[in-house]
Design a protein around this motif. Structure first.
Motif, PDB file in Angstrom:
ATOM      1  N   GLU A 315       0.811  -1.223   0.000  1.00  0.00           N
ATOM      2  CA  GLU A 315       0.000   0.000   0.000  1.00  0.00           C
ATOM      3  C   GLU A 315       0.839   1.265   0.000  1.00  0.00           C
ATOM      4  OE1 GLU A 315      -2.546  -3.318   1.234  1.00  0.00           O
ATOM      5  OE2 GLU A 315      -0.517  -2.655   1.744  1.00  0.00           O
ATOM      6  N   ALA A 316       2.104   1.159   0.421  1.00  0.00           N
ATOM      7  CA  ALA A 316       2.972   2.336   0.439  1.00  0.00           C
ATOM      8  C   ALA A 316       3.168   2.912  -0.955  1.00  0.00           C
ATOM      9  CB  ALA A 316       4.325   1.982   1.056  1.00  0.00           C
ATOM     10  N   LEU A 317       3.034   2.070  -1.988  1.00  0.00           N
ATOM     11  CA  LEU A 317       3.205   2.551  -3.357  1.00  0.00           C
ATOM     12  C   LEU A 317       2.145   3.596  -3.708  1.00  0.00           C
ATOM     13  CD1 LEU A 317       3.864  -0.850  -5.194  1.00  0.00           C
ATOM     14  CD2 LEU A 317       5.539   0.722  -4.210  1.00  0.00           C
ATOM     15  N   VAL A 318       0.951   3.445  -3.135  1.00  0.00           N
ATOM     16  CA  VAL A 318      -0.153   4.356  -3.441  1.00  0.00           C
ATOM     17  C   VAL A 318      -0.015   5.667  -2.675  1.00  0.00           C
ATOM     18  CG1 VAL A 318      -2.676   4.588  -3.498  1.00  0.00           C
ATOM     19  CG2 VAL A 318      -1.617   2.345  -3.826  1.00  0.00           C
ATOM     20  N   LEU A 319       0.693   5.639  -1.553  1.00  0.00           N
ATOM     21  CA  LEU A 319       0.765   6.811  -0.681  1.00  0.00           C
ATOM     22  C   LEU A 319       1.939   7.733  -0.996  1.00  0.00           C
ATOM     23  CD1 LEU A 319      -0.211   5.274   2.775  1.00  0.00           C
ATOM     24  CD2 LEU A 319      -1.664   6.355   1.054  1.00  0.00           C
ATOM     25  N   ARG A 320       2.754   7.393  -1.988  1.00  0.00           N
ATOM     26  CA  ARG A 320       3.768   8.350  -2.428  1.00  0.00           C
ATOM     27  C   ARG A 320       3.063   9.617  -2.891  1.00  0.00           C
ATOM     28  NH1 ARG A 320       5.696   5.118  -6.585  1.00  0.00           N
ATOM     29  NH2 ARG A 320       5.567   7.037  -7.783  1.00  0.00           N
ATOM     30  N   PRO A 321       3.587  10.808  -2.578  1.00  0.00           N
ATOM     31  CA  PRO A 321       2.863  12.060  -2.878  1.00  0.00           C
ATOM     32  C   PRO A 321       2.364  12.170  -4.311  1.00  0.00           C
ATOM     33  CG  PRO A 321       4.744  12.512  -1.477  1.00  0.00           C
ATOM     34  CD  PRO A 321       4.844  11.063  -1.847  1.00  0.00           C
ATOM     35  N   ASP A 322       3.220  11.810  -5.308  1.00  0.00           N
ATOM     36  CA  ASP A 322       2.799  11.963  -6.697  1.00  0.00           C
ATOM     37  C   ASP A 322       1.683  10.986  -7.055  1.00  0.00           C
ATOM     38  OD1 ASP A 322       4.457   9.792  -6.407  1.00  0.00           O
ATOM     39  OD2 ASP A 322       5.674  10.192  -8.193  1.00  0.00           O
ATOM     40  N   ALA A 323       1.760   9.750  -6.520  1.00  0.00           N
ATOM     41  CA  ALA A 323       0.716   8.769  -6.790  1.00  0.00           C
ATOM     42  C   ALA A 323      -0.553   9.091  -6.002  1.00  0.00           C
ATOM     43  CB  ALA A 323       1.208   7.367  -6.430  1.00  0.00           C
ATOM     44  N   PHE A 324      -0.396   9.565  -4.769  1.00  0.00           N
ATOM     45  CA  PHE A 324      -1.555   9.875  -3.927  1.00  0.00           C
ATOM     46  C   PHE A 324      -2.400  10.979  -4.547  1.00  0.00           C
ATOM     47  CE2 PHE A 324      -3.733  12.163  -0.568  1.00  0.00           C
ATOM     48  CZ  PHE A 324      -4.303  11.142   0.191  1.00  0.00           C
ATOM     49  N   ALA A 325      -1.742  11.986  -5.117  1.00  0.00           N
ATOM     50  CA  ALA A 325      -2.476  13.107  -5.712  1.00  0.00           C
ATOM     51  C   ALA A 325      -3.361  12.641  -6.861  1.00  0.00           C
ATOM     52  CB  ALA A 325      -1.485  14.163  -6.197  1.00  0.00           C
ATOM     53  N   LEU A 326      -2.900  11.632  -7.599  1.00  0.00           N
ATOM     54  CA  LEU A 326      -3.695  11.097  -8.700  1.00  0.00           C
ATOM     55  C   LEU A 326      -4.771  10.127  -8.198  1.00  0.00           C
ATOM     56  CD1 LEU A 326      -0.849  10.385 -11.288  1.00  0.00           C
ATOM     57  CD2 LEU A 326      -2.552  12.209 -11.392  1.00  0.00           C
ATOM     58  N   ALA A 327      -4.447   9.376  -7.145  1.00  0.00           N
ATOM     59  CA  ALA A 327      -5.392   8.387  -6.623  1.00  0.00           C
ATOM     60  C   ALA A 327      -6.537   9.040  -5.855  1.00  0.00           C
ATOM     61  CB  ALA A 327      -4.662   7.392  -5.722  1.00  0.00           C
ATOM     62  N   PHE A 328      -6.272  10.195  -5.238  1.00  0.00           N
ATOM     63  CA  PHE A 328      -7.287  10.896  -4.446  1.00  0.00           C
ATOM     64  C   PHE A 328      -7.422  12.340  -4.936  1.00  0.00           C
ATOM     65  CE2 PHE A 328      -5.851   7.452  -1.736  1.00  0.00           C
ATOM     66  CZ  PHE A 328      -7.016   6.987  -1.143  1.00  0.00           C
ATOM     67  N   PRO A 329      -7.895  12.535  -6.165  1.00  0.00           N
ATOM     68  CA  PRO A 329      -7.986  13.889  -6.706  1.00  0.00           C
ATOM     69  C   PRO A 329      -8.914  14.764  -5.878  1.00  0.00           C
ATOM     70  CG  PRO A 329      -9.251  12.348  -8.040  1.00  0.00           C
ATOM     71  CD  PRO A 329      -8.457  11.528  -7.080  1.00  0.00           C
ATOM     72  N   GLY A 330      -8.457  15.981  -5.595  1.00  0.00           N
ATOM     73  CA  GLY A 330      -9.273  16.930  -4.849  1.00  0.00           C
ATOM     74  C   GLY A 330      -9.200  16.774  -3.338  1.00  0.00           C
TER      75      GLY A 330
END
Length: 400
Positions: A315-330
């Motif tokens: 799950e850490a792969l999703v929480l990287r800042p660049d990936a998180f911004a795309l995964a949780f837009p807004g």
């Protein structure tokens, strides 16, 4: 045993013989959950295994002691000395097997096999051993079992026990499967349900050689669970045609390792084992990786196996800042408390952000741009390179 101990053992055996398969399955569920049972500590699992063998038609000897003066050839003042306590003996066809049950909270290490090995050394060579462990085995124990040649010791983890407890499978059949694979492939911890879970090799008791691939797949990737399978499949889809590989979920880290070794030995296909380190300590990660590699490479060569340890969790792969911004837009970025928790337990942070949405459902809905961003994580480079080396140009039909 004293007369009181003999009476207790007789009562326990009688209680076990009164149980049918549904009762054994219910007892096994309680044992796995760590619940209190009506059995004395350590007695539930050993009697469960023996009764399950008995229901499958095996000849069973319930727990007993071996004493120094148990034959007329040995007399003297010490002739009542107890040499061994045997958890049980089963006979399936011509197979004679001493059983050792371990209902403990941690995986069994190599030292746990020593007691059984010494018991086997006192017996004819056609006698084998089986260790049944609720929490499985350490990598060192699996490696040690490979070198106990004269008297094979078969390793049974929770997945094996669960599979064998079902009416359509059975312990007697599982024992025959495990022994056959141990003889043919030198694998003492073959997972008896692997041919069904991954559909890689046929039933080891059926005639015919193992198959080389699964519906054209040239690489099998073993992960800890279904949520991991969903995300990793989407990541691999960014690089490879899905027909060239298959992601197979196990039920936890130890089960994933047993399944990977089983498929590597019997399936004759390239195998990737991927699991969470559950730590960020470099020394701990390196040790887990080295132990898993040593155990897996006994079943497959270096060029046919790969171990990927994700720190600390997938799950850490999703929480990287660049990936998180795309995964949780807004949504706002992680706050300081979430960042601190994500260092060691990113899964908890992700679950908190998702609310009631399951991780597998969330992963399945991630956009192509988000998946591509996650796929660029350095921890996945070795995985992509390994798969590419086995699928060839025909399997690599997508390009980032």
């Amino acid at each position: 045993m004293s007369s009181q101990e003999q009476s207790t053992a007789s009562k326990l055996a009688k209680a076990a013989r009164g149980m049918q398969r549904p009762e054994l399955q219910a007892l096994w569920s309680d044992i796995l959950a760590g619940k209190e049972t009506a059995w004395a500590k350590g007695k539930a699992l050993e009697h469960l295994v023996l009764r399950a063998f008995e229901l499958d038609g095996a000849q069973v000897t319930y727990p007993y002691s071996v004493r120094l003066g148990s034959t007329s050839a040995l007399r003297g003042p010490r002739n009542n000395l107890e040499l061994e306590q045997i958890d049980g003996m089963v006979r399936v066809g011509e197979i004679r097997c001493i059983c050792e049950a371990k209902d403990r909270t941690t995986p069994q290490n190599s030292e746990s096999l020593s007691k059984l090995r010494n018991q086997l050394l006192r017996r004819p060579r056609f006698c084998i051993g089986s260790v049944f462990s609720k929490r499985g085995f350490t990598a060192s124990a699996r490696v040690a079992a490979h070198f106990m040649i004269e008297h094979p010791i078969l390793l049974w983890n929770a997945e094996d026990i669960s599979w064998a407890l079902s009416a359509e499978n059975g312990f007697a059949r599982a024992l025959e499967m495990k022994l056959r694979v141990a003889i043919e492939h030198g694998l003492p911890d073959f997972f008896v349900g692997s041919h069904e879970l991954a559909s890689v090799s046929p039933d080891p008791l059926e005639p015919g050689p193992p198959v080389d691939v699964v519906s054209g797949a040239r690489v099998i990737v073993i992960v800890e669970g279904e949520n991991d399978r969903v995300l990793l499949t989407k990541l691999l889809d960014t690089r490879f045609d899905r027909s060239a590989y298959r992601v197979v979920p196990a039920r936890g880290k130890e089960a994933a390792q047993a399944l990977a070794r089983s498929l590597a030995a019997v399936g004759r296909t390239a195998v990737v084992l991927m699991f969470d380190a559950d730590t960020r300590e470099a020394e701990g990660i390196a040790l887990q990786k080295a132990e898993a590699e040593d155990a897996l490479q006994l079943a497959a060569g270096d060029d046919m196996s790969l171990v990927v340890v994700l720190a600390p969790e997938l799950e850490a792969l999703v929480l990287r800042p660049d990936a998180f911004a795309l995964a949780f837009p807004g949504e706002p970025p992680l706050d300081s408390n979430e960042e601190e928790l994500a260092t060691d337990r990113p899964r908890r942070v992700l679950e908190h952000r998702l609310g009631g949405t399951g991780r597998g459902q969330f992963f399945s809905r991630l956009s192509p741009s988000t998946i591509e961003k996650i796929a660029q994580d350095p921890q996945l480079e070795a995985l992509f390179a390994f798969v590419a080396s086995h699928v060839g140009p025909s399997g690599a039909v997508r390009h980032p």
